[in-house]
Motif scaffolding. Structure first.
Motif, PDB file in Angstrom:
ATOM      1  N   TRP A 175       0.807  -1.215   0.000  1.00  0.00           N
ATOM      2  CA  TRP A 175       0.000   0.000   0.000  1.00  0.00           C
ATOM      3  C   TRP A 175       0.843   1.269   0.000  1.00  0.00           C
ATOM      4  O   TRP A 175       0.319   2.357   0.220  1.00  0.00           O
ATOM      5  CB  TRP A 175      -0.934  -0.005   1.214  1.00  0.00           C
ATOM      6  N   ASN A 224      -0.199   5.817   7.162  1.00  0.00           N
ATOM      7  CA  ASN A 224      -0.488   5.239   5.853  1.00  0.00           C
ATOM      8  C   ASN A 224      -1.734   4.370   5.805  1.00  0.00           C
ATOM      9  O   ASN A 224      -1.905   3.586   4.875  1.00  0.00           O
ATOM     10  CB  ASN A 224       0.729   4.405   5.384  1.00  0.00           C
ATOM     11  N   ASP A 225      -2.631   4.502   6.795  1.00  0.00           N
ATOM     12  CA  ASP A 225      -3.787   3.595   6.800  1.00  0.00           C
ATOM     13  C   ASP A 225      -4.989   4.229   7.515  1.00  0.00           C
ATOM     14  O   ASP A 225      -5.778   3.520   8.148  1.00  0.00           O
ATOM     15  CB  ASP A 225      -3.403   2.277   7.493  1.00  0.00           C
ATOM     16  N   HIS A 227      -8.258   5.021   7.614  1.00  0.00           N
ATOM     17  CA  HIS A 227      -9.502   4.775   6.883  1.00  0.00           C
ATOM     18  C   HIS A 227     -10.609   4.325   7.820  1.00  0.00           C
ATOM     19  O   HIS A 227     -10.426   4.218   9.043  1.00  0.00           O
ATOM     20  CB  HIS A 227      -9.293   3.792   5.734  1.00  0.00           C
ATOM     21  N   ASN A 230     -10.169   1.658  10.686  1.00  0.00           N
ATOM     22  CA  ASN A 230      -9.071   1.787  11.644  1.00  0.00           C
ATOM     23  C   ASN A 230      -9.229   2.979  12.584  1.00  0.00           C
ATOM     24  O   ASN A 230      -8.415   3.161  13.481  1.00  0.00           O
ATOM     25  CB  ASN A 230      -7.738   1.926  10.908  1.00  0.00           C
ATOM     26  N   ASP A 249       0.592  -0.991   8.399  1.00  0.00           N
ATOM     27  CA  ASP A 249       0.923  -0.475   7.064  1.00  0.00           C
ATOM     28  C   ASP A 249       1.853   0.729   7.108  1.00  0.00           C
ATOM     29  O   ASP A 249       2.049   1.401   6.088  1.00  0.00           O
ATOM     30  CB  ASP A 249      -0.364  -0.085   6.320  1.00  0.00           C
ATOM     31  N   VAL A 261      -4.156   9.191   1.724  1.00  0.00           N
ATOM     32  CA  VAL A 261      -4.858   7.969   2.153  1.00  0.00           C
ATOM     33  C   VAL A 261      -6.174   8.333   2.829  1.00  0.00           C
ATOM     34  O   VAL A 261      -7.225   7.733   2.548  1.00  0.00           O
ATOM     35  CB  VAL A 261      -3.972   7.136   3.094  1.00  0.00           C
ATOM     36  N   SER A 265     -10.050   7.763   1.517  1.00  0.00           N
ATOM     37  CA  SER A 265     -10.915   6.911   2.329  1.00  0.00           C
ATOM     38  C   SER A 265     -12.247   7.572   2.687  1.00  0.00           C
ATOM     39  O   SER A 265     -13.258   6.883   2.842  1.00  0.00           O
ATOM     40  CB  SER A 265     -10.193   6.523   3.633  1.00  0.00           C
ATOM     41  N   ARG A 305      -4.164   6.249  -4.943  1.00  0.00           N
ATOM     42  CA  ARG A 305      -4.607   5.402  -3.833  1.00  0.00           C
ATOM     43  C   ARG A 305      -5.932   4.720  -4.174  1.00  0.00           C
ATOM     44  O   ARG A 305      -6.114   3.521  -3.909  1.00  0.00           O
ATOM     45  CB  ARG A 305      -4.747   6.251  -2.570  1.00  0.00           C
ATOM     46  N   GLN A 309      -6.537   0.770  -4.511  1.00  0.00           N
ATOM     47  CA  GLN A 309      -7.569   0.062  -3.755  1.00  0.00           C
ATOM     48  C   GLN A 309      -8.420  -0.818  -4.673  1.00  0.00           C
ATOM     49  O   GLN A 309      -8.705  -1.974  -4.371  1.00  0.00           O
ATOM     50  CB  GLN A 309      -8.461   1.069  -3.022  1.00  0.00           C
TER      51      GLN A 309
END
Length: 806
Positions: A175, A224-225, A227, A230, A249, A261, A265, A305, A309
């Motif tokens: 990712w 980096n994650d 979304h 999370n 990530d 990111v 998201s 991104r 995905q």
């Protein structure tokens, strides 16, 4: 930078790691034995790890994670250390807390009965509802305020990670947009037909301009994650982020990528994607100010991104048989977002993001100025401060700084190519926050116990050669050099000090006589001996002869002999690793080692003055002297240490420190106080976390190469000295005589100022343009500096293209 990955490499990265299936009893026994925890166990889901929630009788809740045998243990340590860093820097951010073992280890290992050993982590359980669960419950929509809150939470997390680095951050991750995985033909094969044209255009732009631009952007360890699954939130009375989970990530990447990111998201949950992106960006900038370069690539990174995905989810379904209903349901939203964003003009997108890409937490006055205003301010200054030194023929009234830019009272922007005090950039928000937080908590001297001074000393010791491990903290570089001379005199029993001509080492009563830049050498006291600087361009020995280092260093032996003959003897050789007062000279490779050896043979201690070149400015090394393979007896440091806050230090060997303490000792009320050491630690966080030493090497090489090119195109440029982000451009009347063009140098300095670029003129002949910017200097900054220099050189009036010593 790698521009694309092969499908074989992708398969390896995406290979399915199955969660282990150990029995609960040995897990419970292991956790009790290694962590001292017991209670009620409940199994949780997990694709790659076997997970349990453990609730203790004391009401604590933990997540116990048993890793697969295929899991990279270095990556798990990286995650654990990042979580501990966040807890230390900003404990209010709710992320899982690492529960160390009873032996204080980050991980433990449990056998599976078949010869394998699985890594075990214990983390605190973070409670909350995910954004996805909230959307499902109350309707699939996020308001502008919701998006602002989400952006602010991500910006705060990014800022907390800013000073952290670890070798595990350099691992390959599917990712990570920086690895070019999105450009693989294999991925395009899994793009739906209805968006293929939009995707092809977006990826063509990404490959042509965005991906090559990433190395020039601010980088650090990024989450980096950020979304929907999370981020944990509380919805009432308004949306509030109460936790962030899953740090698997994380990579070392650009700040812009991390922000992209989140934008990718969350923009699906608003009817207006550009407005949604703008809200996230504005929230992000509450804690993590962005630069124009970050925003310029944001839309392209968001598109990349989204495409990644779409492609990866479909690839996993087709090739690896992975089935994730929630991800599958989001595919149509991702595709719709690609279609909408692909047709939005990038300039319009950037303009919509924020009203100011250089936010000013404290508004600065903007006034219309005239020469009479400046004159009045100068007169007022003289009435208060006397005839003190100022920069430039017409001094500047600076009121604000950010990064590599300074702003005067009229709002004019200047590129700062001179100030090494703001080493990590003017008013770096992470450093400012650390200063303000500690100043509001406690400030006291180092006779009380406090951990920050110890942490600072330990961290800096780790960057130095073995044996340099005992610290004394002071407030300025002058104090550090003053103390170094005092220590050398106390330990050796001698008094004399050897320096290079035209040097500068401070302004106390001890080191002012060692600063020949400030007075005529004929007036130096008898305990001072000066040796010629190793100037291979216009010094007493020139060219590329193999024995230049030996010939220049031979003067150290002669100086020590003169001191011995007169009586003081040689107590110290005090020397720079770049000769600032002489125009950023770089000595022959063997000079420093030979000079140190000759000084030591004469009974002197070797003091490396790193006030100018320390803290990564050379690019190749943290400390300038390291490039020459020497180990000083004492190292001094100052200006860049606190990014403008007054803190400096001296480090020496333990035996030298003990002998000095036995004879006299030293105490400085403000040296090493709690605020100063917190600021220095924060500055070191940024220096390491943003890899500014690497930036100095890369941008410095780019700038020096460009400056070297001027030698062939402009007759005024005779030579370019320096390395890293410390450079000197020597101006000459002609290259044959090398006669110094001092008046031209002064004119160029003033003309560059009028072009919005700040440099200095220096050197014993006053003919060298000194370029010494903050280490956050970008290649774009370097190009702007070069353009201004080139313009100024081309406009030098003919009557100033002459030698002049006035």
């Amino acid at each position: 930078m790698q521009t694309t990955l092969t499908e074989a490499e992708v398969r390896s990265l995406l290979s399915s790691i199955k969660a282990p299936q150990l029995d609960l009893k040995p897990i419970a026994d292991h956790v009790l034995d290694r962590y001292g925890l017991s209670g009620e166990w409940r199994q949780l889901g997990g694709e790659r790890e076997q997970n349990y929630r453990l609730a203790t009788a004391a009401g604590e809740r933990f997540v116990v994670k048993i890793a697969s045998l295929e899991e990279d243990e270095e990556g798990l340590i990286f995650q654990a250390k990042a979580l501990e860093h966040i807890e230390q820097v900003d404990p209010a951010i709710q992320v899982p807390r690492v529960r160390r073992t009873l032996e204080d280890d980050l991980l433990s290992g449990i056998a599976d009965g078949e010869g394998g050993k699985h890594a075990v982590r214990v983390l605190s359980f973070v409670a909350g509802e995910t954004v996805m669960d909230l959307l499902s419950r109350r309707g699939f929509n996020l308001s502008t305020d919701d998006l602002l809150s989400l952006g602010a939470a991500q910006g705060r997390l990014a800022r907390a990670l800013q000073g952290f680095n670890h070798r595990g951050a350099l691992r390959a991750m599917p990712w990570d947009l920086g690895n070019g995985l999105v450009l693989g033909d294999w991925l395009r094969d899994h793009i739906p037909d209805e968006i293929r044209q939009d995707v092809d255009r977006a990826l063509e732009r990404f490959a042509g301009s965005t991906l090559p631009a990433l190395p020039g952007l601010r980088s650090q360890v990024i989450y980096n994650d950020f979304h929907e699954s999370n981020v944990l939130v509380r919805a009432e009375p308004s949306l509030e982020v109460v936790g962030v989970i899953d740090f698997g990530d994380m990579v070392y990447g650009t700040v812009a990528q991390d922000l992209a990111v989140a934008v990718a998201s969350f923009i699906h949950w608003s009817p207006e994607p550009v407005a949604a992106a703008a809200a996230i960006v504005r929230g992000y900038q509450m804690h993590m100010p962005l630069e124009a370069a970050d925003l310029a690539v944001l839309k392209d990174l968001v598109l990349a991104r989204l495409i990644l995905q779409i492609g990866l989810v479909r690839y996993q379904a087709v090739v690896n048989g992975r089935n994730d209903q929630q991800l599958d349901e989001l595919q149509s939203l991702y595709s719709a977002a690609v279609s909408r964003l692909a047709h939005i003009d990038n300039d319009a997108f950037v303009a919509s993001m924020t009203p100011s890409v250089v936010p000013a937490p404290i508004p600065s006055p903007v006034v219309k100025q005239s020469s009479s205003d400046i004159g009045a301010l100068i007169s007022r200054r003289q009435s208060v401060l006397g005839e003190t030194y100022t920069f430039y023929n017409e001094p500047l009234e600076l009121v604000r700084g950010r990064g590599t830019k300074l702003f005067d009272a009229s709002g004019t922007e200047y590129l700062d190519c001179y100030n090494n005090v703001a080493n990590v950039g003017h008013c770096h928000p992470y450093v400012v926050e650390a200063l303000a937080r500690q100043a509001a908590t406690l400030n006291t001297n180092s006779r009380y116990l406090h951990r920050e001074i110890l942490r600072l000393g330990e961290r800096l010791t780790a960057t130095l050669p073995e044996g340099l491990d005992t610290w004394i903290f002071v407030c300025t570089g002058s104090e550090a050099n003053d103390l170094a001379v005092r220590i050398a005199r106390s330990v050796t029993g001698n008094e004399g000090v050897i320096i290079t001509e035209n040097s500068y080492h401070g302004n106390t009563s001890v080191v002012a006589p060692l600063s020949l830049l400030e007075y005529d050498i004929k007036d130096k006291p008898g305990w001072v001996e000066a040796v010629p600087p190793p100037n291979v361009y216009r010094g007493i020995y020139r060219g590329a002869e193999a024995d230049l280092g030996e010939r220049y260093s031979g003067h150290v032996t002669e100086a020590a002999s003169r001191l011995e003959a007169r009586g003081p003897g040689a107590a110290a050789l005090l020397i720079d690793s770049i000769f600032d007062g002489n125009g950023a000279l770089v000595p022959p490779p063997d000079y420093m080692g030979l000079a140190f050896d000759k000084a030591s043979r004469a009974g002197a201690l070797c003091i490396a003055d790193e006030v100018q070149m320390g803290f990564g400015r050379s690019g190749s090394h943290m400390w300038g002297f390291e490039a020459f393979g020497v180990r000083p007896d004492i190292v001094t440091m100052g200006k860049p240490m606190g990014n403008g806050h007054p803190i400096a230090a001296l480090v020496t060997r333990r035996d030298i420190a003990l002998e000095f303490q036995r004879r006299s000792g030293y105490f400085n009320t403000f040296g090493g106080n709690t605020v100063s050491t917190v600021v220095a630690n924060a500055t070191l966080d940024v220096l390491q976390g943003e890899n500014l030493q690497g930036n100095a090497e890369r941008v410095g090489a780019h700038l020096k190469g460009s400056l070297d090119g001027l030698i062939g195109t402009n007759e005024l440029v005779g030579h370019v000295h320096g390395r890293g982000l410390f450079l000197g451009v020597e101006l000459v009347v002609d290259r044959t005589s090398r006669a110094p063009a001092k008046l031209a140098a002064r004119w160029v300095r003033e003309r560059m100022k009028s072009l919005g670029v700040l440099v200095a003129s220096t050197g014993p002949l006053g003919n060298i343009i000194k370029i010494r910017p903050p280490l956050a200097f970008s290649t774009a900054d370097a190009d702007r500096c070069l353009e201004a220099l080139n313009t100024a050189l081309s406009e030098v009036p003919p009557d100033l293209r002459i030698a002049n010593s006035a």
